[in-house]
Every structure is written in C-alpha cells, then in structure tokens.
Scaffold this motif. Structure first.
Motif, short mmCIF file in Angstrom:
data_model
loop_
_atom_site.label_atom_id
_atom_site.label_comp_id
_atom_site.label_asym_id
_atom_site.label_seq_id
_atom_site.Cartn_x
_atom_site.Cartn_y
_atom_site.Cartn_z
N GLN A 100 0.84 -1.21 0.00
CA GLN A 100 0.00 0.00 0.00
C GLN A 100 0.87 1.25 0.00
OE1 GLN A 100 -2.89 1.56 3.28
NE2 GLN A 100 -4.13 0.43 1.80
N LEU A 101 0.57 2.14 -0.95
CA LEU A 101 1.28 3.41 -1.04
C LEU A 101 0.56 4.52 -0.31
CD1 LEU A 101 2.18 3.36 -4.86
CD2 LEU A 101 3.56 2.51 -2.94
N MET A 102 -0.77 4.45 -0.33
CA MET A 102 -1.56 5.55 0.23
C MET A 102 -3.01 5.15 0.35
SD MET A 102 -2.37 9.25 -1.52
CE MET A 102 -3.80 8.57 -2.37
N LYS A 103 -3.69 5.74 1.33
CA LYS A 103 -5.15 5.65 1.40
C LYS A 103 -5.66 6.99 1.93
CE LYS A 103 -7.30 1.85 2.55
NZ LYS A 103 -7.86 0.71 3.33
N ARG A 104 -6.50 7.64 1.12
CA ARG A 104 -7.01 8.97 1.49
C ARG A 104 -8.51 9.06 1.22
NH1 ARG A 104 -3.85 12.66 4.44
NH2 ARG A 104 -1.66 12.39 3.87
N TRP A 105 -9.17 9.92 2.00
CA TRP A 105 -10.61 10.14 1.86
C TRP A 105 -10.89 11.62 1.61
CZ3 TRP A 105 -8.54 6.55 5.05
CH2 TRP A 105 -9.13 5.28 5.10
N TRP A 106 -11.94 11.86 0.81
CA TRP A 106 -12.46 13.21 0.61
C TRP A 106 -13.97 13.19 0.86
CZ3 TRP A 106 -8.89 10.84 -2.46
CH2 TRP A 106 -7.65 11.48 -2.61
N ASP A 107 -14.47 14.20 1.54
CA ASP A 107 -15.89 14.30 1.83
C ASP A 107 -16.54 15.39 0.98
OD1 ASP A 107 -15.80 12.32 3.79
OD2 ASP A 107 -15.27 13.75 5.36
N PHE A 108 -17.82 15.22 0.71
CA PHE A 108 -18.61 16.21 -0.02
C PHE A 108 -19.75 16.65 0.89
CE2 PHE A 108 -16.96 12.98 -2.98
CZ PHE A 108 -15.98 13.76 -3.56
N TYR A 109 -19.99 17.95 0.92
CA TYR A 109 -20.88 18.51 1.93
C TYR A 109 -22.07 19.23 1.32
CZ TYR A 109 -16.48 17.96 4.51
OH TYR A 109 -15.33 17.46 5.05
#
Length: 263
Positions: free
Chosen positions: A70-79
């Motif tokens: 695994q190189l990366m795990k990221r989250w983005w939220d929408f509001y």
C-alpha cells in the motif's frame, strides 16, 4: 428568513461544487516514477497515513501472492453546506497499491492477456472465491471474466478499468484502475465512493466521479527503460454508464482543465 429556509432544505448541484486545486505527488517504484495529483481538502474525520514515496520491489519478492504494497489511502468528503462531518453527504476514498503477478501466469504484464488474467485472479483471491457467482453470493459484484475488463489509454499508457459493487446496494461502488510498472508488478488505483444522504445522491455521485476523473487524468509514469507500445483492447462492459453520461462528465472535466490553464 425565507431565503435561509429555502437554502437549508435545497439540494446541492454539481454546478455549485468548487473543487480544490490539485497538488502533485511522485512515487519512485524501483526507478519507475509514478506521477499523480490530488486535492488536499482531505476528510475531516477519516485517518490517513503519509504517502509512501519510495518502493524497492526486490524487497517484496517473497510477499504472499494475495498481498499488496500500500502506497496511500485517502478520503475526501462532499458537503451540503459548510465543511463539517454532520454536513457530509458523500465520501470518496482512494487507495494506491502495488500487486504482484501470480506465479502461475506466464508472460509480461505489458501484454494484455497476462495483465487482465493477473487482475482477475488476484481479485478472486482478494475475496476468497473462485468465481464471480461465489462473490455475488457473498454480496460482492465483480467482473465475470477478463472480457468484461475495459482497457484504455491515459497519458500514453495502457490502463485496465475494473469494477466492484455490492449486491442490492446502490449507495456505494468501486472503480479500479490498473497499469503495469514492470513485467511482474502492477499498480492499482482503488476508488471507493459512498453516498450518505439519498436526497443528495446525484450531487455526491457527480462530485465523486468528477474528483475521480481529475485524479485519474493526472496519472503518468516515467520509465527508465523502454516499454512495448500497443493499442488498448477496447471492450465495453455492460456495467459502464451510458455513453452520453460519460461524455457529459468528460466535458465537465475538460472545462476544469481550461480553468486550471487560465489560472
């Protein structure tokens, strides 16, 4: 007052969404430079590790075939409203990983058949099943066979588009993109979107799709050696959205490219 009430109960539209600037990143994978960009307005309540910027594949030769680097795990939220966990209507997650070609598959991953066969076999292993029907019985939708995998060109490189979903669940789904980084290893970009508010489904889905395309559009590889060039195998799986929907999204993406150039 009435304007405030109207705004409070209104449904946001994709036209109202203001994407953040993409920031460039580079990962060195045994000399192969993987370039990509992503926005930095990460989720307010989901943990995230730092990006792994250097990988020596020779250190993973004895890794289990079912494993992944695994190189990366990221989250983005929408509001719907100001950025705050209680206003979240949808989430996009990106996991970047490197996987190994199964030992029973011959040939270079720069060739189509070994690549799609490796993806399909590793997908079955991940879910501990031997067929797509077994996966469906566990509530997971995966491609029936390699013929359902669409290959396409992106920035001059061949990528394979995979898909996963959840039986009876239209509020989340997975888009997966794969490309070889050597004859025996390939990169996987795993995008998971989840909708948290049904009345804002279209807005959250469009935001997740737009950000996925923006990030995907930035993917580029710099090889220190020559790689074989070939045409993409253009299968069109039945699970892809209608052509008109894809074209609409591409137009939005093209408009955003123009805005970035002008700024």
């Amino acid at each position: 007052m009435f304007q405030w009430i109207k705004k409070a109960f209104s449904t946001p539209r994709i036209e109202d969404y203001k994407p953040h600037k993409l920031m460039p990143r580079v990962v060195d994978i045994s000399g192969v430079k993987f370039h990509f960009s992503m926005p930095e307005n990460f989720s307010l309540d989901m943990p995230a590790d730092d990006l792994v910027e250097h990988v020596n594949l020779s250190q993973y030769e004895n890794m289990a075939e079912s494993g992944a680097i695994q190189l990366m795990k990221r989250w983005w939220d929408f509001y719907n409203g100001k950025p705050h966990p209680r206003n979240t209507v949808g989430t996009l997650m990106l996991s970047l990983d490197i996987l190994k070609k199964p030992s029973n598959i011959d040939g270079s991953l720069f060739s189509h058949e070994p690549m799609v066969n490796s993806i399909h076999q590793n997908t079955l292993r991940t879910h501990e099943v031997s067929t797509a029907e077994e996966a469906r019985q566990k509530g997971i939708e995966i491609p029936e066979s390699t013929s359902e995998m669409r290959e396409f060109k992106r920035n001059g490189f061949n990528w394979v588009n995979g898909f996963e979903g959840y039986v009876g669940n239209s509020m989340s789904g997975v888009n997966i993109f794969y490309t070889p980084v050597s004859e025996n290893w390939y990169l996987r970009a795993w995008f998971l979107f989840s909708i948290g508010d049904r009345k804002c489904y279209n807005f959250a889905y469009d935001c997740a799709r737009l950000e996925r395309l923006r990030i995907l559009d930035s993917f580029c590889l710099d090889f220190p050696f020559s790689i074989p060039e070939r045409e993409a195998v253009e299968n069109r799986p039945s699970y892809l959205p209608p052509k008109e929907q894809i074209e609409k999204t591409e137009k939005i993406l093209e408009s955003m490219r123009s805005l970035r150039k002008n700024n």
